[in-house]
Design an enzyme around this catalytic site. Structure first.
Site, PDB file in Angstrom:
ATOM      1  N   ASP A   1      22.595  23.372 -26.165  1.00 23.76           N
ATOM      2  CA  ASP A   1      22.818  24.601 -26.902  1.00 23.76           C
ATOM      3  C   ASP A   1      24.198  25.132 -26.536  1.00 23.76           C
ATOM      4  OD1 ASP A   1      22.344  26.710 -28.543  1.00 23.76           O
ATOM      5  OD2 ASP A   1      20.734  27.596 -27.368  1.00 23.76           O
TER       6      ASP A   1
ATOM      7  N   ASP B   1      16.653  27.506 -25.293  1.00 19.21           N
ATOM      8  CA  ASP B   1      16.174  28.730 -24.666  1.00 19.21           C
ATOM      9  C   ASP B   1      15.265  29.541 -25.571  1.00 19.21           C
ATOM     10  OD1 ASP B   1      18.005  29.535 -26.513  1.00 19.21           O
ATOM     11  OD2 ASP B   1      19.360  30.528 -25.105  1.00 19.21           O
TER      12      ASP B   1
ATOM     13  N   ASP C   1      13.200  26.223 -30.007  1.00 22.66           N
ATOM     14  CA  ASP C   1      13.541  24.986 -29.301  1.00 22.66           C
ATOM     15  C   ASP C   1      12.320  24.255 -28.754  1.00 22.66           C
ATOM     16  OD1 ASP C   1      16.332  25.366 -29.599  1.00 22.66           O
ATOM     17  OD2 ASP C   1      16.327  26.778 -27.935  1.00 22.66           O
TER      18      ASP C   1
ATOM     19  N   GLU D   1       0.813  -1.221   0.000  1.00 23.98           N
ATOM     20  CA  GLU D   1       0.000   0.000   0.000  1.00 23.98           C
ATOM     21  C   GLU D   1       0.846   1.271   0.000  1.00 23.98           C
ATOM     22  OE1 GLU D   1      -2.389  -3.286   1.861  1.00 23.98           O
ATOM     23  OE2 GLU D   1      -0.346  -2.534   2.017  1.00 23.98           O
TER      24      GLU D   1
ATOM     25  N   GLU E   1       5.576 -13.040   4.910  1.00 21.32           N
ATOM     26  CA  GLU E   1       4.153 -12.810   5.145  1.00 21.32           C
ATOM     27  C   GLU E   1       3.292 -13.871   4.470  1.00 21.32           C
ATOM     28  OE1 GLU E   1       3.211  -8.882   3.897  1.00 21.32           O
ATOM     29  OE2 GLU E   1       4.307  -7.889   5.504  1.00 21.32           O
TER      30      GLU E   1
END
Length: 887
Positions: free
Chosen positions: A339, A611, A615, A297, A680
């Site tokens: 770049d 930038d 782009d 969970e 378990e």
């Protein structure tokens, strides 16, 4: 052969089929207008036909469906199943908590997705509100949205161009970096020959969204709205969708794996429980217990919190992450496409090299610096003006020379065709002409040169050849070379030609946008981490290659935009997979998008930096789009998933390191959670296989106490684990490599899980045997052995908790020893273990919780029996990791 500027497909039939680069007279004919512009009535009619000069907005998002998608993906469905099971088991509070986790995570993901869709909307900010046009023969200022093809724009310094247009009169210097990526302003003139190979490089065209930095002109509009260059980019951005990140895909696979195991085990237990003598209703209840035991969970919130911690850590490094999964994506990056300007460099021109009038290193640069300070129109104090002139003024200021406008007597502004400028200034009672410009324009107008001693020597043919060789050599090192000259005159010359003749060459100045000092080390880190770095820029190839080499990028090949356009897909794939690093110069928006697609098709995980507006499509298409926060446009920031607050390549590498750490930590707590499934589930299987002769060693509520009580905090702490040694020295993992690997399952189930299961059952049987139990003995309520049975199940619960401690320490490292990372370096884990022990003790020894969870107080000898368990579990895994390191 002329090239047609059809930058977008026509919508209906509203876009006129014109060639914007044809002769002006023909263009005026095709657009049915003239140099005095349109009439107001004709403009209104065309506006009805062509539509407003605005970028198209995407249709409203169907947000209910988008939100629903975040609530029904496999991991969310798994948690819905866990909530349903918890509700069925009677633990209402648990069910509500799980539903809250699912809804909260869904809302967070939905908000992040909606924010990522704003790139196209941000493009509209590059269009001015109003613009000056010729209407009815006079200048009118109209809303930019009402500009139509055929309008004549009136452009001046400081204006933003509102539509794509062809100059018909005048000269402009235009900052087109948001479209081309080139840092220096470009000159556009109405009366020059257009021999450019691409529309963006045409000397007669200006484009919507670019800025006029100098000059004045009239321009004929040929494209508006979606048909402009910026409109085409908006269409590209809108069409490029976002794919799942590697982590999102892997979490989906893990969710299906867990769900499959849980369902198979749960359903498989039904007949086993019935064969063991249980009623069908009782068998069904125990099947639910097995499902709960197999559903982690806390997995989704643990992953979310680990990623959120990574986001906070990256923010401190200077990288703002807009989508949580982007943290991990950076960590799996195999290729960075960066770049140049502002990312590898400082985005500030700098005087790199100075030579005297004979091309040799100068003994004294004072005379040259003084001429540079005078021959300028920039203002260093306010940092206004051309970046090159600001760099020259900074150089002069470094020699103690400042510009004094009061001494200026005449100015001959920079002429793009002459490629030079001059001033006439009063210096020390004498008039001097100072000239600077392109060497090929200035040197031929010089008759003498200043040597190292400060004496003027005649410029002979041999000296001119030496100077030309020096200029070529400096240009070959990606320096922008300017020649500086002067001349003393008795009075202000009558013409520019008189002023710029018989000059004395003072020297050569080489400028460059220098690399950031920290980038070289960051590139070295990339190479050691197996990451390839390509440079994709709109700038000059020679300049970009030189900068790349200075910072350690291979630059094994330079591919121009024209060469890339002619390159078929197989050839591009071959170039990208050849093993070297490439500089892509003069890259257009489609080029960046094509490079990103090619790299992804080759199996690479791509990080693309940018930038400019140009782009945006590639930033959205890449696995991880990285925008510049300081010098970047809003469009790029909206399209990207990571924004760098310092525009620094080194920050990207820090993000890669953080992403790798986060992914490692996701694996660590998945390993930790998986390891507890065996102890378990094993008690349930033993109960079923024995046909009920062995009582159930663990109850459903005790399993829930483990999964949501003792297990959660250590798992969360593993998500904050510090990086293992050698994190940036290993190769990037393959795109196909999952969170769950065979090695992980072997450690989780075959080593730690199996050993924990044996130890848990050993503790269970030890307590029963001490009370005189034998197989088949009655342990139900009221029987003499019932209290011993409660102690035995409590021993199973406590043994799992002690084994969890060993599992937690073993999960801290993938291959290195625990000593390599330090026993106490994760304080959160130590705190989580303390909480785990306190929580378990409360369940065991507090009477109200004893009755709720079916526990009983354990004698001291049982606790003593469990104390070695953490060391045994950790030691077994440590021995396995030692053996694998040796081999």
């Amino acid at each position: 052969m002329t090239m047609h500027l059809r930058t977008a497909r026509p919508v209906a039939d509203t876009a006129p089929e014109v060639d914007a680069r044809e002769p002006v007279s023909r263009l005026l004919r095709d657009l049915r207008t003239d140099v005095t512009g349109l009439t107001a009535r004709e403009a209104a009619r065309r506006l009805q036909v062509s539509g407003p000069n605005a970028l198209p907005s995407r249709g409203g998002a169907k947000w209910p469906l988008a939100l629903l998608r975040q609530l029904i993906h496999p991991l969310a469905l798994l948690l819905w199943l866990a909530a349903a099971l918890a509700w069925f088991a009677g633990t209402t509070n648990l069910a509500i908590a799980i539903v809250g986790v699912v809804v909260l995570n869904g809302l967070l993901a939905f908000v992040q997705e909606q924010q990522a869709e704003k790139a196209v909307e941000a493009l509209g900010r590059y269009l001015p509100d109003r613009a000056a046009v010729l209407r009815d023969g006079s200048v009118r200022h109209v809303p930019a949205t009402e500009i139509v093809p055929g309008d004549v724009l009136v452009l001046a310094e400081g204006d933003r161009v509102p539509a794509d247009a062809r100059l018909v009169e005048g000269t402009l210097d235009v900052d087109a970096s948001m479209l081309t990526g080139e840092s220096a302003p470009v000159t556009r003139m109405a009366d020059v020959h257009d021999d450019a190979t691409r529309p963006l490089e045409s000397p007669v065209l200006v484009f919507s969204g670019t800025v006029c930095v100098a000059g004045a002109a009239h321009a004929l509009v040929h494209a508006t709205g979606r048909h402009t260059e910026i409109g085409r980019i908006a269409s590209l951005s809108a069409r490029v969708g976002r794919e799942e990140s590697p982590l999102e895909r892997q979490v989906r696979r893990v969710a299906w794996l867990i769900a499959g195991v849980a369902v198979v085990v749960g359903i498989g237990f039904l007949p086993l429980g019935w064969l063991a003598g249980l009623s069908w209703s009782a068998a069904f209840v125990f099947a639910i217990g097995l499902l709960v035991a197999n559903v982690p969970e806390g997995l989704l919130p643990t992953i979310t919190l680990a990623l959120a911690a990574g986001v906070r850590s990256m923010a401190k490094e200077g990288a703002l992450v807009k989508r949580l999964s982007a943290v991990e994506t950076l960590g799996s990056t195999t290729v960075i496409c960066t770049d140049k300007t502002g990312t590898l460099t400082r985005n500030a021109m700098h005087v790199e090299e100075v030579r005297d009038g004979l091309g040799e290193p100068p003994a004294d640069s004072g005379v040259l610096a003084s001429s540079l300070a005078r021959c300028s129109t920039a203002d260093l104090a306010s940092e206004s003006g051309d970046p090159t002139e600001l760099a020259l003024l900074a150089y002069a200021a470094g020699h103690g020379i400042a510009l004094d406008p009061a001494v200026r007597k005449a100015l001959y502004s920079f002429d793009p065709r002459l490629k030079r400028m001059s001033t006439v200034d009063l210096v020390g009672g004498s008039l001097f002409v100072a000239t600077k410009g392109a060497p090929e324009q200035v040197v031929p107008r010089c008759t003498s040169a200043l040597d190292a001693s400060g004496a003027e020597v005649p410029l002979t043919g041999a000296l001119r050849e030496r100077i030309i060789e020096r200029v070529d050599e400096m240009a070959g090192r990606a320096l922008r070379v300017l020649a500086v000259a002067r001349r003393e005159v008795p009075s202000v010359p009558g013409s520019r030609d008189d002023a710029e003749s018989d000059l004395c060459l003072l020297g050569l100045v080489g400028l460059v946008d220098p690399p950031r000092p920290e980038v070289a080390a960051a590139v070295a880190d990339c190479h050691s981490a197996g990451i390839t770095v390509h440079v994709v820029t709109g700038d000059n190839g020679l300049t970009a290659a030189e900068i790349a080499r200075r910072v350690g990028i291979g630059a094994d090949r330079v591919i121009s935009g024209d060469e890339l356009a002619r390159m078929p897909e197989p050839a591009l794939d071959e170039a990208l997979t050849a093993g070297g690093e490439i500089v892509f110069s003069r890259a257009a928006p489609e080029d960046k998008l094509r490079i990103a697609d090619a790299l992804r098709d080759c199996g690479e995980v791509v990080a693309m930096t940018g930038d400019g507006v140009n782009d945006a499509p590639a930033l959205r298409r890449a696995d991880i789009g990285v925008a510049m926060g300081v010098g970047g446009t809003d469009v790029a920031k909206e399209a990207a998933t990571v924004v760098l607050t310092d525009d620094n390549f080194a920050t990207i590498v820090a993000g890669v390191r953080e992403g790798r750490r986060v992914f490692d930590n996701v694996r660590k707590f998945v390993l930790y959670i998986f390891a507890h499934a065996v102890p378990e589930v094993l008690p349930f299987l033993l109960f079923a296989v024995s046909g009920g002769m062995i009582p159930l060693p663990l109850t459903v509520l005790q399993i829930l106490a483990i999964d949501l009580g003792t297990e959660t905090l250590p798992a969360l702490a593993l998500g904050r684990e510090p990086a293992e040694p050698g994190l940036m020295s290993r190769r990037p993992r393959r795109r196909s490599e999952g969170v769950v690997t065979g090695r992980m399952l072997g450690r989780a189930w075959g080593i730690m899980g199996l050993l924990s299961g044996i130890l848990v059952l050993g503790a269970f049987f030890a307590v029963l045997a001490a009370a005189g139990w034998h197989p088949g003995a009655d342990v139900s309520a009221g029987a003499s052995l019932h209290h011993a049975y409660l102690q035995a199940t409590t021993a199973s619960f406590a043994a799992i908790v002690f084994c969890q401690i060993g599992t937690a320490f073993a999960s801290r490292t993938e291959r290195v020893s625990l000593r390599a990372v330090g026993l106490t370096t994760n304080r959160l884990l130590l705190g989580g273990i303390v909480f785990e022990l306190v929580f378990a003790a409360a369940l065991i020894y507090l009477p109200p919780l004893q009755s709720l969870f079916g526990t009983a107080a354990l004698p001291a000898w049982v606790i003593a029996l469990m104390l070695p368990m953490p060391v045994l579990v950790w030691g077994a895994d440590e021995l396995f990791r030692w053996a694998t390191r040796r081999h």
